[in-house]
Design a protein around this motif. Structure first.
Motif, mmCIF file in Angstrom:
data_model
loop_
_atom_site.group_PDB
_atom_site.id
_atom_site.type_symbol
_atom_site.label_atom_id
_atom_site.label_comp_id
_atom_site.label_asym_id
_atom_site.label_seq_id
_atom_site.Cartn_x
_atom_site.Cartn_y
_atom_site.Cartn_z
ATOM 1 N N PRO A 160 -7.541 -4.974 0.828
ATOM 2 C CA PRO A 160 -7.754 -3.668 0.926
ATOM 3 C C PRO A 160 -7.683 -2.983 2.066
ATOM 4 C CG PRO A 160 -9.697 -5.023 0.601
ATOM 5 C CD PRO A 160 -8.473 -6.122 0.479
ATOM 6 N N ASP B 112 -12.447 5.358 -0.287
ATOM 7 C CA ASP B 112 -12.687 4.430 -1.449
ATOM 8 C C ASP B 112 -11.999 4.983 -2.609
ATOM 9 O OD1 ASP B 112 -14.211 3.026 0.011
ATOM 10 O OD2 ASP B 112 -16.176 3.702 -0.514
ATOM 11 N N PRO C 60 -12.475 1.061 3.792
ATOM 12 C CA PRO C 60 -13.063 0.947 2.795
ATOM 13 C C PRO C 60 -14.267 0.037 2.549
ATOM 14 C CG PRO C 60 -10.560 0.196 2.630
ATOM 15 C CD PRO C 60 -11.070 0.307 4.121
ATOM 16 N N GLY D 108 0.923 -1.171 0.124
ATOM 17 C CA GLY D 108 -0.033 -0.020 -0.056
ATOM 18 C C GLY D 108 0.939 1.257 0.067
ATOM 19 N N SER E 64 -4.891 0.217 2.590
ATOM 20 C CA SER E 64 -5.451 1.268 3.062
ATOM 21 C C SER E 64 -4.777 1.800 4.442
ATOM 22 C CB SER E 64 -6.925 1.532 3.408
ATOM 23 O OG SER E 64 -7.611 1.027 2.324
ATOM 24 N N LEU F 17 -8.376 3.718 -2.283
ATOM 25 C CA LEU F 17 -8.314 2.356 -2.426
ATOM 26 C C LEU F 17 -8.239 2.180 -4.105
ATOM 27 C CD1 LEU F 17 -7.894 -0.476 -1.340
ATOM 28 C CD2 LEU F 17 -10.506 -0.695 -1.359
#
Lengths: 358, 397, 291
Positions: B314, B297, B289, B57, B318, B300
């Motif tokens: 996810p 959102d 998310p 990430g 994040s 992401l």
């Protein structure tokens, strides 16, 4: 297994082959008399090599920063610890033919014991370290007891179980070990003036590795080493010829464990915070892989294996998730190219040139 | 003509030399076009999920910043090293990154043991260290030494206190059981629950059941929890074990009110636990998310566009962004001539600052704990809905 | 009483998994004296392949067959391309070769499928339960026990009742003599590898729906299966089954009544005690060494 084994060394009542080698052996590497086998270092070249190695080890902390590799000193410390574990483990596996898949347990005991002895009783570093070695040797003796009856995979499972038990006790006996929160280890003073903490630890660790390797070389050619090798080749025959199995098998475990204990004490100082996750089954099999890759049954092989398997994951570390694939492939390749370990290949090459043009 | 060329060349050389000589001493890891950052994380081995998610990430987010032109004309070079969750390898990695690669700062690092092992070295070398993901215990009592440390990560104890208070006051919890991971993370959560129970009267802790992160299954723990007859169960677990225990207790017909720490906000929980992950109360420090927060959102979506593999992870991806955002803002505010101390000063100027994922970051010369707020959410039919406003807890470091 | 029965049911389900893993370990060990540390990772790989095939909308039985075939293929390839060429390697050297394979496979699974936890679609539900009195049995537990027992029976028939089984036993007893009698020892070894790997894969497929699919799910079951094999006796197939079930039940009962924190320690303590009384394992053949 190696040229330095009985058929060449005891060549007085020579078979045709050994006799021929005998005739041609102008070099010091082929053994002519039994005494030759007892020398640890032979000839001027031998002593020069040893001296160069020692000077190199002493100069390392000053040389490395000059070429911008100062960060390698920490890896050198880890390497020293791994060399000690491997030399000790090799005594058990390579010399005595017993197996241990739980050596990380001994390393853990040494690490925690040294940390606790220094913190709780205020012992100076050498006393804490010797204490740690004695305690781990005691555990080694206990683990050695089942080895009197068990062999092969059965002993492997027993030692593996020991490693897991040590891990679970360290995790759950919070009052002693701090559990998963970990145990802070105070920085010990080694009393070497004018050096940084890392440099001091390096000298102590490298010194311990040299001394313990030297002890290893000596043990191998003493009556103890001969007794252990006899047990490896056939324990019943060894017993018949007067080797006390109870004593020597447990002794092999105790010595091997004491080595691991000293290595644990070094690791404790290098990290200064202990947590059981550093001492899992995966570490045990890494130690095991070191001695097999380096070459079983020789101290030099154990040292080579430890050096390689310390450097390899570090240099592959930038590969991220690809690391295990390359690491595993490297291990397979090394074993396929030289099943007797890297030291075995070295000896073969050396012998080839010594005996040339035969 | 030739003389002119030579003269021009000489001028150029002199100019170049004087630029390097007269210009301020170069900051480590910074050139006019580049900033070098790094991390050491478990990218392989049993803890690899966190490293690939969080590290991936951060990597994707820095690439996104680079695609936007970087910060003040400088682009980021981000080095990721694998430590397989082993402290010795983490130390070796960090030493090499600082001494050989000359990094400007270390972004995160995962695992309390690893954080402890590299802590002293980071303090000695005065290296910027942004959001190591480990319990706040690591920093307690070293306020005067951590000038170059900045953390946007919640304290597990405070979270436990908050969860318990909410459970007793709003959900009428009387008998509380805790299912926790046997490591610093779970233990601090348990400690928080105990403190919370001591602070609000009328509830008691009837069971504390632990598991090892390596445990394959938790059936025995589920039976223990059922026997405790607790009306409320608080979870401190990883998604896999969290889903396992929720399913196991459903199997044996035990249905307490479920509460949980933020790690189980991972959307993967809906897939893993299915219907069992309904009506669960969770605390969180970032909007996750799928909670309807447009900025999160969108972030992401950006990460996944850059590295499609992050779609599988996810939540951690994040979280990675939330770790590094305030640092990037500090670099931005520090201006074109970038030094370590300018970044520190700039970050100390952040007051209740909102990023794309992280919210309400405040640093002061005395406090490096960037966030101290949480709020409650509830899971309903594959969605999380916000239940409360921010709750603020006292700063510790 | 209900409690005990509940623990027993749990123990039987895990026990049959341990037994499947142990069978694979024993099959290889008694034929070629190789302790296969990659057994768990071969199984994981097979399970992931089955998972991918299921994602491609293949019928369940085909997908599972594909997964097991993949595991078997890895086993055979490893035998032909690594183990055969490294004939010279000592027994310990062979262990290290399998460790290398374990690293490669586990790394490959992580790179290809990622490290996140996945849901393995399975026709039996883990949350749908049957009640026998007060005792709860989930469909998957029941399925695991039944499938385990069926596979064990099939293996028994194969080894004891067929010509191939006879050849396998002959090679295991004395490979040189078997080869002299015209048994293609190499093919039999390869077959043994395939069979062992497929058995591991079956354990993986049965485990994945219960504990989810991730690259490290076989780590613990492999160690336990290995331990169960040793407890039963490394050269005895019935011993592996007995060891597996005993270990599963002992673990479950101990975790229920005494402590789940020391579950694994207890398992190994029991094994060491058993070995001290019977160093060759419960059903292992006592062989007398000569000097």
């Amino acid at each position: 297994m190696l040229p330095r084994s009985a058929d060449v060394a005891l060549g007085s009542r020579a078979s045709p082959r050994t006799a021929r080698i005998h005739l041609l052996s102008v070099s010091s590497d082929l053994l002519e008399r039994y005494q030759d086998d007892l020398y640890l270092v032979k000839g001027a070249t031998g002593w020069l090599t040893v001296a160069a190695l020692l000077v190199g080890l002493v100069a390392l902390p000053f040389f490395l920063p000059k070429v911008g590799l100062g960060y390698l000193l920490f890896i050198a410390i880890l390497m020293a610890a791994n060399v000690i574990v491997a030399v000790g483990l090799n005594m058990l596996v390579g010399f005595t033919g017993l197996i241990s898949l739980g050596h990380a347990g001994f390393v853990a005991i040494g690490a925690y014991a040294s940390g606790l002895l220094a913190a709780k009783f205020g012992l100076p570093w050498y006393a804490a370290w010797i204490g740690a070695a004695v305690i781990t040797a005691g555990f080694g003796f206990l683990v050695g007891l089942p080895a009197l009856r068990l062999t092969g995979p059965y002993l492997a499972i027993a030692t593996l179980g020991f490693g897991i038990a040590v891990y679970q006790v360290l995790v759950n006996w919070t009052a002693l070990s701090g559990g998963r929160t970990g145990l802070p280890v105070q920085q010990l003073s080694f009393g070497i003036a004018g050096l940084t903490a890392t440099q001091q630890l390096y000298y102590v660790a490298a010194g311990a590795a040299v001394v313990l390797s030297w002890v290893g070389y000596n043990l191998a050619r003493s009556h103890v080493g001969r007794a252990l090798a006899a047990i490896r080749d056939s324990d019943i025959a060894a017993e018949v010829t007067g080797v006390n199995l109870l004593w020597y098998k447990t002794l092999a475990f105790a010595i091997s464990a004491a080595y691991a204990g000293i290595a644990g004490a070094i690791i404790a100082q290098a990290l200064r915070h202990l947590e059981p996750q550093s001492f899992t089954f995966l570490e045990s099999i890494t130690y095991f892989a070191m001695i097999v890759i380096g070459g079983l049954g020789t101290v030099s092989g154990a040292i080579i294996g430890a050096v390689i398997l310390t450097l390899l994951p570090h240099y592959l570390s930038g590969l991220r998730q690809w690391l295990p694939i390359f690491y595993g492939a490297a291990i397979i390749l090394m074993m396929m190219v030289e099943p007797r370990g890297i030291y075995g290949r070295w000896v073969r090459i050396k012998m080839y040139f010594k005996a040339w043009p035969l | 003509m030739r003389t002119l060329t030579r003269f021009m060349l000489a001028v150029a050389v002199v100019a170049a030399l004087s630029a390097t000589a007269v210009g301020q001493p170069a900051e480590r890891g910074v050139t006019p076009t580049e900033i070098v950052l790094a991390t050491s994380m478990p990218m392989s081995g049993p803890a690899a999920l966190w490293g690939t998610g969080v590290g991936g990430g951060i990597d994707a987010w820095l690439r996104h910043v680079n695609d936007q032109g970087g910060i003040h004309g400088r682009r980021f070079r981000f080095l990721i090293r694998d430590d397989a969750y082993l402290p010795p390898r983490a130390v070796a990695n960090v030493r090499e990154l600082v001494e050989r690669d000359g990094i400007f700062g270390l972004v995160s690092s995962i695992g309390t043991a690893n954080c402890f092992a590299i802590r002293d070295y980071m303090v000695e070398t005065k290296t910027l260290w942004i959001t190591p993901a480990c319990g706040a215990d690591v920093w307690a009592g070293m306020r005067e030494r951590n000038k170059y440390l900045f953390v946007t990560y919640p304290g597990y104890v405070d979270e436990g206190i908050y969860l318990t208070k909410y459970g007793v006051e709003s959900l009428k919890a009387k008998n509380i059981a805790v299912f926790y991971q046997n490591d610093l993370y779970g233990q601090q959560g348990l400690l928080g629950v105990k403190r919370g129970i001591a602070q609000v009267k009328g509830a008691k802790l009837v069971a504390q059941v632990s598991y090892e992160v390596t445990d394959a299954e938790v059936a025995a723990q589920a039976l223990k929890l059922k026997e405790s007859k607790a009306d409320t169960l608080i979870l401190y677990a990883t998604p896999r074990q969290g889903a396992l225990i929720v399913r196991e207790i459903a199997k044996v017909g035990y249905q307490p009110t479920l509460m949980s720490t933020f790690t189980l906000l991972d959307p993967v929980m809906f897939a893993l636990a299915g219907e069992a992950w309904n009506n669960v109360y969770l605390a969180t420090y970032i909007p996750v998310p799928g909670m309807g927060d447009a900025k999160v959102d969108a972030t992401l979506a950006t990460l996944i566009r850059i590295n499609p593999a992050l779609a599988r992870n996810p939540f951690n991806a994040s979280a990675g962004v939330s770790f590094v955002e305030s640092f990037l803002e500090g670099i931005r505010r520090a201006g074109p001539s970038l030094t370590k101390d300018r970044v520190v000063a700039a970050m100390e100027s952040l007051k209740n600052w909102d990023g794309e994922v992280i919210r309400g970051v405040t640093y002061t010369p005395e406090s490096r704990q960037g966030i101290n707020r949480l709020f409650m959410v509830k899971s309903e039919r594959g969605q999380y809905t916000k239940l409360t406003d921010w709750y603020t807890y006292p700063r510790k470091f | 009483m209900t409690q005990l029965a509940q623990y027993l049911v749990g123990g039987l389900a895990t026990g049959s998994l341990y037994a499947l893993v142990a069978l694979g370990v024993v099959l290889l060990y008694r034929s070629s004296r190789v302790l296969n540390f990659a057994h768990g990772d071969i199984a994981t790989l097979g399970t992931f392949v089955a998972f991918t095939l299921l994602g491609r909308k293949l019928p369940f039985s085909l997908a599972i067959t594909g997964g097991l075939a993949a595991a078997a293929l890895v086993g055979v390839l490893f035998f032909f391309f690594v183990l055969r060429p490294a004939k010279e390697a000592s027994l310990l050297g062979k262990i290290v070769l399998t460790l290398g394979l374990a690293l490669v496979l586990s790394g490959a699974v992580q790179v290809v499928w990622g490290t996140d936890t996945l849901v393995f679609p399975f026709p039996l539900s883990d949350t749908r339960v049957h009640r026998i009195g007060q005792v709860v049995v989930s469909e998957t537990s029941l399925g695991t026990i039944v499938t385990g027992i069926v596979l064990m029976t099939l293996l028994y028939v194969l080894v004891q009742g067929t010509k191939i089984g006879l050849a396998m036993r002959a090679v295991a007893q004395n490979a040189d003599a078997a080869q002299a009698l015209g048994i293609p020892a190499r093919k039999i070894y390869a077959l043994t590898w395939a069979l062992a790997a497929a058995l591991g894969g079956a354990a993986g497929v049965l485990l994945a729906p219960v504990v989810y699919l991730d690259p490290f799910m076989m780590l613990d079951p492999f160690l336990k299966g290995f331990a169960a094999a040793v407890m039963g006796g490394m050269d005895s197939l019935p011993g592996a089954v007995l060891g597996g079930f005993l270990l599963g039940i002992a673990e479950s009962v101990f975790a229920g009544y005494i402590s789940f924190k020391f579950k694994t320690t207890m398992a190994f303590a029991v094994i060491i005690l058993v070995l001290l009384v019977r160093p060759e394992g419960l059903l292992g053949r006592v062989y007398h060494r000569r000097v």
